[in-house]
Design a protein around this motif. Structure first.
Motif, PDB file in Angstrom:
ATOM      1  N   LEU A   1       6.094   4.931   7.859  1.00 15.41           N
ATOM      2  CA  LEU A   1       7.044   4.847   6.748  1.00 15.41           C
ATOM      3  C   LEU A   1       7.814   6.152   6.595  1.00 15.41           C
ATOM      4  CD1 LEU A   1       8.151   3.342   4.232  1.00 15.41           C
ATOM      5  CD2 LEU A   1       6.293   4.417   2.962  1.00 15.41           C
ATOM      6  N   PHE A   2       7.122   7.284   6.692  1.00 17.12           N
ATOM      7  CA  PHE A   2       7.809   8.566   6.599  1.00 17.12           C
ATOM      8  C   PHE A   2       8.751   8.794   7.773  1.00 17.12           C
ATOM      9  CE2 PHE A   2       4.333   9.935   3.667  1.00 17.12           C
ATOM     10  CZ  PHE A   2       5.163  10.182   2.591  1.00 17.12           C
TER      11      PHE A   2
ATOM     12  N   MET B   1      11.808   6.908   6.982  1.00 13.59           N
ATOM     13  CA  MET B   1      12.607   7.628   5.988  1.00 13.59           C
ATOM     14  C   MET B   1      13.351   8.794   6.627  1.00 13.59           C
ATOM     15  SD  MET B   1       9.997   7.514   2.734  1.00 13.59           S
ATOM     16  CE  MET B   1      10.742   8.917   1.980  1.00 13.59           C
TER      17      MET B   1
ATOM     18  N   ALA C   1      16.263   7.358   8.442  1.00 14.91           N
ATOM     19  CA  ALA C   1      17.280   6.942   7.473  1.00 14.91           C
ATOM     20  C   ALA C   1      18.038   8.155   6.928  1.00 14.91           C
ATOM     21  CB  ALA C   1      16.630   6.160   6.335  1.00 14.91           C
ATOM     22  N   LEU C   2      17.348   9.272   6.719  1.00 11.24           N
ATOM     23  CA  LEU C   2      18.022  10.484   6.249  1.00 11.24           C
ATOM     24  C   LEU C   2      18.995  11.028   7.295  1.00 11.24           C
ATOM     25  CD1 LEU C   2      15.177  12.421   4.423  1.00 11.24           C
ATOM     26  CD2 LEU C   2      17.269  11.538   3.411  1.00 11.24           C
TER      27      LEU C   2
ATOM     28  N   GLY D   1      15.766  15.399   7.292  1.00  8.53           N
ATOM     29  CA  GLY D   1      15.206  14.277   8.033  1.00  8.53           C
ATOM     30  C   GLY D   1      14.921  14.619   9.483  1.00  8.53           C
TER      31      GLY D   1
END
Length: 75
Positions: free
Chosen positions: A12-13, A16, A19-20, A47
């Motif tokens: 999940l991280f 993220m 996505a960043l 990110g």
């Protein structure tokens, strides 16, 4: 790779972080006209660092599980 255990929170991280990175690239091109605050766009640069740290940890975890006799000093 049947014996590897996936850590869902780290996945999940990683998502993220990706996505960043996409956010900062889109923000530099398209959102800078709408959003005039550069700090909101530049937050996505973290990110890249997060992605590399998580990828390094996950790769080391896979390597360590495949060969448990190797210690960190000889690596």
């Amino acid at each position: 790779m049947k014996n590897t255990v996936r850590i869902a929170n780290l996945d999940l991280f990683r998502f993220m972080a990706i996505a960043l990175v996409i956010y900062v690239h889109v923000g530099d091109r398209f959102l800078s006209v709408v959003i005039h605050n550069d700090k909101l766009i530049s937050i996505g640069r973290y990110g890249v660092e997060l992605f590399f740290v998580l990828s390094g940890f996950l790769i080391m975890n896979i390597y360590y599980k495949r060969s448990p006799a190797v210690n960190l000093i000889t690596f």
